[in-house]
Motif scaffolding. Structure first.
Motif, PDB file in Angstrom:
ATOM      1  N   LEU A  28     -24.307 -42.298   5.225  1.00 15.80           N
ATOM      2  CA  LEU A  28     -24.888 -41.742   3.874  1.00 15.80           C
ATOM      3  C   LEU A  28     -24.664 -42.330   2.561  1.00 15.80           C
ATOM      4  CD1 LEU A  28     -25.191 -38.767   3.126  1.00 15.80           C
ATOM      5  CD2 LEU A  28     -22.759 -38.605   2.613  1.00 15.80           C
ATOM      6  N   THR A  29     -25.782 -42.476   1.757  1.00 12.76           N
ATOM      7  CA  THR A  29     -25.826 -43.169   0.775  1.00 12.76           C
ATOM      8  C   THR A  29     -25.481 -42.612  -0.515  1.00 12.76           C
ATOM      9  OG1 THR A  29     -27.419 -44.942   1.716  1.00 12.76           O
ATOM     10  CG2 THR A  29     -27.138 -44.904  -0.609  1.00 12.76           C
ATOM     11  N   ILE A  30     -24.698 -42.955  -1.426  1.00 13.32           N
ATOM     12  CA  ILE A  30     -24.259 -42.345  -2.708  1.00 13.32           C
ATOM     13  C   ILE A  30     -24.978 -42.926  -3.930  1.00 13.32           C
ATOM     14  CG2 ILE A  30     -22.553 -41.883  -4.181  1.00 13.32           C
ATOM     15  CD1 ILE A  30     -20.562 -42.170  -1.883  1.00 13.32           C
ATOM     16  N   ASN A  31     -25.872 -42.361  -4.586  1.00 10.85           N
ATOM     17  CA  ASN A  31     -26.558 -43.212  -5.698  1.00 10.85           C
ATOM     18  C   ASN A  31     -25.882 -42.543  -6.946  1.00 10.85           C
ATOM     19  OD1 ASN A  31     -28.790 -44.003  -3.970  1.00 10.85           O
ATOM     20  ND2 ASN A  31     -28.960 -41.967  -3.411  1.00 10.85           N
ATOM     21  N   THR A  32     -25.123 -43.385  -7.770  1.00 12.57           N
ATOM     22  CA  THR A  32     -24.771 -43.039  -9.144  1.00 12.57           C
ATOM     23  C   THR A  32     -24.370 -44.206  -9.827  1.00 12.57           C
ATOM     24  OG1 THR A  32     -22.753 -41.688 -10.120  1.00 12.57           O
ATOM     25  CG2 THR A  32     -22.273 -43.011  -8.201  1.00 12.57           C
ATOM     26  N   ASP A  33     -24.459 -43.879 -11.210  1.00  8.26           N
ATOM     27  CA  ASP A  33     -24.037 -45.052 -12.403  1.00  8.26           C
ATOM     28  C   ASP A  33     -22.622 -45.024 -12.370  1.00  8.26           C
ATOM     29  OD1 ASP A  33     -26.581 -45.778 -12.296  1.00  8.26           O
ATOM     30  OD2 ASP A  33     -27.134 -44.578 -14.043  1.00  8.26           O
ATOM     31  N   LEU A  34     -21.943 -43.728 -12.104  1.00  6.05           N
ATOM     32  CA  LEU A  34     -20.561 -43.829 -12.352  1.00  6.05           C
ATOM     33  C   LEU A  34     -19.634 -44.611 -11.571  1.00  6.05           C
ATOM     34  CD1 LEU A  34     -20.217 -39.809 -12.124  1.00  6.05           C
ATOM     35  CD2 LEU A  34     -20.105 -41.049 -14.011  1.00  6.05           C
ATOM     36  N   GLU A  35     -18.645 -45.277 -11.916  1.00  8.01           N
ATOM     37  CA  GLU A  35     -17.673 -46.115 -11.465  1.00  8.01           C
ATOM     38  C   GLU A  35     -17.050 -45.206 -10.357  1.00  8.01           C
ATOM     39  OE1 GLU A  35     -14.127 -49.294 -11.863  1.00  8.01           O
ATOM     40  OE2 GLU A  35     -15.275 -48.581 -13.725  1.00  8.01           O
ATOM     41  N   LEU A  36     -17.147 -45.808  -9.111  1.00  7.59           N
ATOM     42  CA  LEU A  36     -16.409 -44.832  -8.078  1.00  7.59           C
ATOM     43  C   LEU A  36     -14.931 -45.638  -7.956  1.00  7.59           C
ATOM     44  CD1 LEU A  36     -19.004 -43.911  -5.684  1.00  7.59           C
ATOM     45  CD2 LEU A  36     -18.316 -42.469  -7.211  1.00  7.59           C
ATOM     46  N   MET A  37     -14.036 -44.682  -7.888  1.00  7.24           N
ATOM     47  CA  MET A  37     -12.598 -45.362  -7.689  1.00  7.24           C
ATOM     48  C   MET A  37     -12.097 -45.072  -6.074  1.00  7.24           C
ATOM     49  SD  MET A  37     -11.235 -44.053 -11.433  1.00  7.24           S
ATOM     50  CE  MET A  37      -9.376 -44.722 -11.074  1.00  7.24           C
ATOM     51  N   GLY A  38     -12.821 -43.913  -5.709  1.00  9.18           N
ATOM     52  CA  GLY A  38     -12.556 -43.555  -4.252  1.00  9.18           C
ATOM     53  C   GLY A  38     -13.481 -42.661  -3.576  1.00  9.18           C
ATOM     54  N   ILE A  39     -13.599 -42.513  -2.389  1.00  8.48           N
ATOM     55  CA  ILE A  39     -14.359 -41.774  -1.612  1.00  8.48           C
ATOM     56  C   ILE A  39     -13.835 -40.919  -0.575  1.00  8.48           C
ATOM     57  CG2 ILE A  39     -16.601 -41.324  -0.356  1.00  8.48           C
ATOM     58  CD1 ILE A  39     -17.498 -43.901  -1.933  1.00  8.48           C
ATOM     59  N   GLN A  40     -13.766 -39.651  -0.486  1.00  2.22           N
ATOM     60  CA  GLN A  40     -13.350 -38.854   0.589  1.00  2.22           C
ATOM     61  C   GLN A  40     -14.091 -38.010   1.377  1.00  2.22           C
ATOM     62  OE1 GLN A  40      -9.845 -36.963  -1.314  1.00  2.22           O
ATOM     63  NE2 GLN A  40      -8.535 -38.448  -0.575  1.00  2.22           N
ATOM     64  N   VAL A  41     -14.202 -37.866   2.714  1.00  2.00           N
ATOM     65  CA  VAL A  41     -14.918 -36.931   3.519  1.00  2.00           C
ATOM     66  C   VAL A  41     -13.914 -35.775   4.045  1.00  2.00           C
ATOM     67  CG1 VAL A  41     -16.379 -36.540   5.572  1.00  2.00           C
ATOM     68  CG2 VAL A  41     -16.713 -38.882   4.158  1.00  2.00           C
ATOM     69  N   LEU A  42     -14.256 -34.969   3.586  1.00  2.00           N
ATOM     70  CA  LEU A  42     -13.483 -33.618   3.919  1.00  2.00           C
ATOM     71  C   LEU A  42     -14.131 -32.492   4.789  1.00  2.00           C
ATOM     72  CD1 LEU A  42     -12.811 -34.464   0.616  1.00  2.00           C
ATOM     73  CD2 LEU A  42     -11.299 -32.445   0.995  1.00  2.00           C
ATOM     74  N   ASP A  43     -13.456 -32.087   5.563  1.00  2.00           N
ATOM     75  CA  ASP A  43     -14.105 -30.868   6.268  1.00  2.00           C
ATOM     76  C   ASP A  43     -13.968 -29.763   5.637  1.00  2.00           C
ATOM     77  OD1 ASP A  43     -11.496 -29.742   6.638  1.00  2.00           O
ATOM     78  OD2 ASP A  43     -11.248 -30.447   8.588  1.00  2.00           O
ATOM     79  N   LEU A  44     -14.644 -28.553   6.083  1.00  2.00           N
ATOM     80  CA  LEU A  44     -14.645 -27.281   5.159  1.00  2.00           C
ATOM     81  C   LEU A  44     -13.217 -26.626   4.996  1.00  2.00           C
ATOM     82  CD1 LEU A  44     -18.059 -25.834   6.460  1.00  2.00           C
ATOM     83  CD2 LEU A  44     -17.524 -27.297   4.259  1.00  2.00           C
ATOM     84  N   ARG A  45     -12.314 -27.096   5.734  1.00  2.00           N
ATOM     85  CA  ARG A  45     -10.913 -26.603   5.483  1.00  2.00           C
ATOM     86  C   ARG A  45     -10.309 -27.437   4.512  1.00  2.00           C
ATOM     87  NH1 ARG A  45     -10.795 -26.689  11.508  1.00  2.00           N
ATOM     88  NH2 ARG A  45      -9.925 -28.786  10.894  1.00  2.00           N
ATOM     89  N   GLY A  46     -10.837 -28.463   4.102  1.00  2.00           N
ATOM     90  CA  GLY A  46     -10.267 -29.389   2.838  1.00  2.00           C
ATOM     91  C   GLY A  46      -9.323 -30.562   3.646  1.00  2.00           C
ATOM     92  N   SER A  47      -9.325 -30.731   4.768  1.00  2.00           N
ATOM     93  CA  SER A  47      -8.642 -31.763   5.438  1.00  2.00           C
ATOM     94  C   SER A  47      -9.367 -33.069   5.188  1.00  2.00           C
ATOM     95  CB  SER A  47      -8.402 -31.488   6.907  1.00  2.00           C
ATOM     96  OG  SER A  47      -7.761 -30.325   7.250  1.00  2.00           O
ATOM     97  N   VAL A  48      -8.606 -34.020   4.658  1.00  2.00           N
ATOM     98  CA  VAL A  48      -9.467 -35.318   4.524  1.00  2.00           C
ATOM     99  C   VAL A  48      -9.692 -35.885   6.181  1.00  2.00           C
ATOM    100  CG1 VAL A  48      -9.235 -37.828   3.717  1.00  2.00           C
ATOM    101  CG2 VAL A  48      -8.356 -35.894   2.390  1.00  2.00           C
ATOM    102  N   ILE A  49     -11.046 -36.179   6.364  1.00  2.00           N
ATOM    103  CA  ILE A  49     -11.435 -36.727   7.656  1.00  2.00           C
ATOM    104  C   ILE A  49     -11.511 -38.359   7.711  1.00  2.00           C
ATOM    105  CG2 ILE A  49     -13.386 -36.860   9.459  1.00  2.00           C
ATOM    106  CD1 ILE A  49     -11.804 -34.085   8.962  1.00  2.00           C
TER     107      ILE A  49
END
Length: 85
Positions: A28-49
């Motif tokens: 999955l490619t993220i396209n942004t000009d914002l400076e990313l400090m971290g990325i998290q993938v969560l399930d629909l319950r909100g748990s960090v995967i």
């Protein structure tokens, strides 16, 4: 009242980020000009995967389904849903 500001800021952040492809099989490619400090993938319950710092997130290990991608920036957290095929 802070609620309208928070909602406006969230909409602004979400508008500054696009992800592709969606649905995704492998990367999955993220396209942004914002400076990313971290990325998290969560399930629909909100748990960090998974966590990452790379704008190309390998999601090949995830089971098929819907997930939430949170991108932490200095301005706040941008959120996008994606589908893993």
């Amino acid at each position: 009242d802070i609620a309208p500001y928070v909602n406006t800021n969230q909409a602004y952040l979400d508008s500054k980020v696009t992800i592709s492809p969606n649905p995704v099989s492998d990367v999955l490619t993220i396209n942004t000009d914002l400076e990313l400090m971290g990325i998290q993938v969560l399930d629909l319950r909100g748990s960090v995967i998974a966590t990452d710092l790379n704008k190309e997130v390998n999601v090949s290990q995830l089971t098929a389904g819907t997930y939430i991608l949170q991108m932490i920036t200095a301005e706040g957290v941008a959120t996008k849903k994606f589908i893993k095929k």
